[in-house]
Design a protein around this motif. Sequence first.
Motif, PDB file in Angstrom:
ATOM      1  N   LEU A  89      47.228  68.917 -32.279  1.00  0.00           N
ATOM      2  CA  LEU A  89      47.497  70.181 -32.953  1.00  0.00           C
ATOM      3  C   LEU A  89      47.546  71.352 -31.971  1.00  0.00           C
ATOM      4  O   LEU A  89      47.670  72.493 -32.378  1.00  0.00           O
ATOM      5  N   SER A  90      47.442  71.069 -30.687  1.00  0.00           N
ATOM      6  CA  SER A  90      47.459  72.129 -29.682  1.00  0.00           C
ATOM      7  C   SER A  90      48.368  71.717 -28.535  1.00  0.00           C
ATOM      8  O   SER A  90      49.018  70.677 -28.567  1.00  0.00           O
ATOM      9  N   HIS A  91      48.376  72.545 -27.496  1.00  0.00           N
ATOM     10  CA  HIS A  91      49.199  72.248 -26.326  1.00  0.00           C
ATOM     11  C   HIS A  91      48.433  71.442 -25.279  1.00  0.00           C
ATOM     12  O   HIS A  91      48.985  71.116 -24.221  1.00  0.00           O
ATOM     13  N   ALA A  92      47.176  71.122 -25.540  1.00  0.00           N
ATOM     14  CA  ALA A  92      46.396  70.319 -24.597  1.00  0.00           C
ATOM     15  C   ALA A  92      47.012  68.921 -24.489  1.00  0.00           C
ATOM     16  O   ALA A  92      47.415  68.326 -25.493  1.00  0.00           O
ATOM     17  N   GLU A  93      47.085  68.394 -23.288  1.00  0.00           N
ATOM     18  CA  GLU A  93      47.734  67.102 -23.043  1.00  0.00           C
ATOM     19  C   GLU A  93      46.778  65.947 -23.312  1.00  0.00           C
ATOM     20  O   GLU A  93      45.685  65.896 -22.767  1.00  0.00           O
ATOM     21  N   THR A  94      47.207  65.038 -24.193  1.00  0.00           N
ATOM     22  CA  THR A  94      46.403  63.852 -24.496  1.00  0.00           C
ATOM     23  C   THR A  94      46.946  62.603 -23.797  1.00  0.00           C
ATOM     24  O   THR A  94      46.252  61.596 -23.724  1.00  0.00           O
ATOM     25  N   TYR A  95      48.171  62.654 -23.343  1.00  0.00           N
ATOM     26  CA  TYR A  95      48.849  61.523 -22.710  1.00  0.00           C
ATOM     27  C   TYR A  95      49.032  60.342 -23.658  1.00  0.00           C
ATOM     28  O   TYR A  95      49.277  59.214 -23.226  1.00  0.00           O
ATOM     29  N   ALA A  96      48.933  60.596 -24.953  1.00  0.00           N
ATOM     30  CA  ALA A  96      48.985  59.499 -25.923  1.00  0.00           C
ATOM     31  C   ALA A  96      50.308  58.740 -25.854  1.00  0.00           C
ATOM     32  O   ALA A  96      50.327  57.505 -25.821  1.00  0.00           O
ATOM     33  N   TYR A  97      51.420  59.478 -25.839  1.00  0.00           N
ATOM     34  CA  TYR A  97      52.718  58.800 -25.872  1.00  0.00           C
ATOM     35  C   TYR A  97      53.113  58.274 -24.501  1.00  0.00           C
ATOM     36  O   TYR A  97      53.738  57.209 -24.401  1.00  0.00           O
ATOM     37  N   GLN A  98      52.733  58.998 -23.438  1.00  0.00           N
ATOM     38  CA  GLN A  98      53.020  58.481 -22.099  1.00  0.00           C
ATOM     39  C   GLN A  98      52.348  57.131 -21.889  1.00  0.00           C
ATOM     40  O   GLN A  98      52.948  56.190 -21.368  1.00  0.00           O
ATOM     41  N   ALA A  99      51.085  57.034 -22.299  1.00  0.00           N
ATOM     42  CA  ALA A  99      50.322  55.806 -22.061  1.00  0.00           C
ATOM     43  C   ALA A  99      50.900  54.619 -22.814  1.00  0.00           C
ATOM     44  O   ALA A  99      51.120  53.545 -22.229  1.00  0.00           O
ATOM     45  N   ILE A 100      51.158  54.775 -24.101  1.00  0.00           N
ATOM     46  CA  ILE A 100      51.648  53.628 -24.868  1.00  0.00           C
ATOM     47  C   ILE A 100      53.062  53.245 -24.437  1.00  0.00           C
ATOM     48  O   ILE A 100      53.420  52.052 -24.405  1.00  0.00           O
ATOM     49  N   ASN A 101      53.864  54.229 -24.051  1.00  0.00           N
ATOM     50  CA  ASN A 101      55.210  53.897 -23.575  1.00  0.00           C
ATOM     51  C   ASN A 101      55.147  53.141 -22.252  1.00  0.00           C
ATOM     52  O   ASN A 101      55.911  52.193 -22.035  1.00  0.00           O
ATOM     53  N   ASN A 102      54.239  53.558 -21.361  1.00  0.00           N
ATOM     54  CA  ASN A 102      54.083  52.839 -20.092  1.00  0.00           C
ATOM     55  C   ASN A 102      53.602  51.407 -20.324  1.00  0.00           C
ATOM     56  O   ASN A 102      54.116  50.459 -19.723  1.00  0.00           O
ATOM     57  N   PHE A 103      52.590  51.254 -21.175  1.00  0.00           N
ATOM     58  CA  PHE A 103      52.090  49.919 -21.515  1.00  0.00           C
ATOM     59  C   PHE A 103      53.226  49.053 -22.055  1.00  0.00           C
ATOM     60  O   PHE A 103      53.395  47.895 -21.654  1.00  0.00           O
ATOM     61  N   SER A 104      53.982  49.612 -22.976  1.00  0.00           N
ATOM     62  CA  SER A 104      55.028  48.847 -23.658  1.00  0.00           C
ATOM     63  C   SER A 104      56.149  48.458 -22.702  1.00  0.00           C
ATOM     64  O   SER A 104      56.707  47.357 -22.786  1.00  0.00           O
ATOM     65  N   ASN A 105      56.490  49.358 -21.781  1.00  0.00           N
ATOM     66  CA  ASN A 105      57.533  49.039 -20.796  1.00  0.00           C
ATOM     67  C   ASN A 105      57.109  47.874 -19.915  1.00  0.00           C
ATOM     68  O   ASN A 105      57.902  46.973 -19.627  1.00  0.00           O
ATOM     69  N   VAL A 106      55.859  47.885 -19.473  1.00  0.00           N
ATOM     70  CA  VAL A 106      55.362  46.807 -18.616  1.00  0.00           C
ATOM     71  C   VAL A 106      55.306  45.492 -19.378  1.00  0.00           C
ATOM     72  O   VAL A 106      55.653  44.430 -18.843  1.00  0.00           O
ATOM     73  N   MET A 107      54.873  45.566 -20.632  1.00  0.00           N
ATOM     74  CA  MET A 107      54.678  44.352 -21.428  1.00  0.00           C
ATOM     75  C   MET A 107      55.929  43.931 -22.185  1.00  0.00           C
ATOM     76  O   MET A 107      55.885  42.968 -22.962  1.00  0.00           O
ATOM     77  N   ASN A 108      57.035  44.660 -21.963  1.00  0.00           N
ATOM     78  CA  ASN A 108      58.278  44.356 -22.673  1.00  0.00           C
ATOM     79  C   ASN A 108      58.043  44.305 -24.182  1.00  0.00           C
ATOM     80  O   ASN A 108      58.484  43.390 -24.882  1.00  0.00           O
ATOM     81  N   ALA A 109      57.305  45.314 -24.655  1.00  0.00           N
ATOM     82  CA  ALA A 109      56.898  45.356 -26.063  1.00  0.00           C
ATOM     83  C   ALA A 109      57.438  46.614 -26.745  1.00  0.00           C
ATOM     84  O   ALA A 109      57.718  47.628 -26.092  1.00  0.00           O
ATOM     85  N   ARG A 110      57.545  46.547 -28.035  1.00  0.00           N
ATOM     86  CA  ARG A 110      57.908  47.725 -28.815  1.00  0.00           C
ATOM     87  C   ARG A 110      56.620  48.486 -29.135  1.00  0.00           C
ATOM     88  O   ARG A 110      55.707  47.925 -29.741  1.00  0.00           O
ATOM     89  N   PRO A 111      56.527  49.759 -28.734  1.00  0.00           N
ATOM     90  CA  PRO A 111      55.289  50.501 -28.995  1.00  0.00           C
ATOM     91  C   PRO A 111      55.074  50.733 -30.481  1.00  0.00           C
ATOM     92  O   PRO A 111      56.001  51.075 -31.211  1.00  0.00           O
ATOM     93  N   GLN A 112      53.856  50.516 -30.912  1.00  0.00           N
ATOM     94  CA  GLN A 112      53.476  50.734 -32.313  1.00  0.00           C
ATOM     95  C   GLN A 112      52.642  52.023 -32.383  1.00  0.00           C
ATOM     96  O   GLN A 112      51.447  52.029 -32.148  1.00  0.00           O
ATOM     97  N   TYR A 113      53.333  53.123 -32.675  1.00  0.00           N
ATOM     98  CA  TYR A 113      52.678  54.429 -32.693  1.00  0.00           C
ATOM     99  C   TYR A 113      51.872  54.630 -33.976  1.00  0.00           C
ATOM    100  O   TYR A 113      52.215  54.083 -35.035  1.00  0.00           O
TER     101      TYR A 113
END
Length: 255
Positions: A89-113
């Motif tokens: 709800l703010s501009h503070a960075e949580t890295y939530a989407y960066q992390a799951i996208n990186n995981f998914s790219n490495v694992m050849n997986a579709r990210p489940q947000y």
Amino acid sequence: MSEKLSEKYQADVVVVPDRYDGFEDPLEAVTAYAANYLFSLVEENTTIGIGWGKTINELSKQLIKLSKEESYQAPTGVNVVQLKGSVSLSHAETYAYQAINNFSNVMNARPQYLPLPTIFDEVETKEIVESDRFMSRILKLGREADIAVFSAGTVRKNALLFQLDYLTDSEKESLRKHATGDIVSRFIDSEGKIVDEELNKRTVGIQLEELKDIKHSILIASGTNKVNGVHATLTGGYCNHVIIDTLLAQNLLVR
């Protein structure tokens, strides 16, 4: 230290040596070790549940680096799912989407947000949204994960969860008095018990008791500011594998 802490907390505790793999930064060393360990666990059709924040994002970057160095080929059918609400709800960075996208790219997986706020204003609203067929499927996937990877948060004034506009000033003050930290955004005391049940009911994601049922429940942490949160997590029995740096380990030994 690993042996003493494993005996103390009845969990598999790994203390990563200083400058592991040439890294001078303890967080990079810890997450580099954790990346290697994670690769050793993933098999066909494995579901990996992840938290978010600086530590998990650093782990995701180490996964990318290691996969390129070793030409890693992920097993088929891997899922990667967020274990807690990921909308800030703010501009503070949580890295939530960066992390799951990186995981998914490495694992050849579709990210489940899990595209919901971490904490709702009202319990009723949260329950209605969670009952949605799509949301309930994502939550169920997290509960049934084979691997859960998360870190411990703090209750310092600059704690990430305190910067996301979810909590009132009075709630923050109360948490600083009664909680020692959080895991998967659920605040606990030094014994690992939930400190605010009403707030806990408004929080989106896997429950602490559900973490105990996951085959590989992995806590990753670096830095002495994480001592209280890691101790509380281990005391509560919410993880069965811990990866930490030497200074954090030394502080845990004297608690």
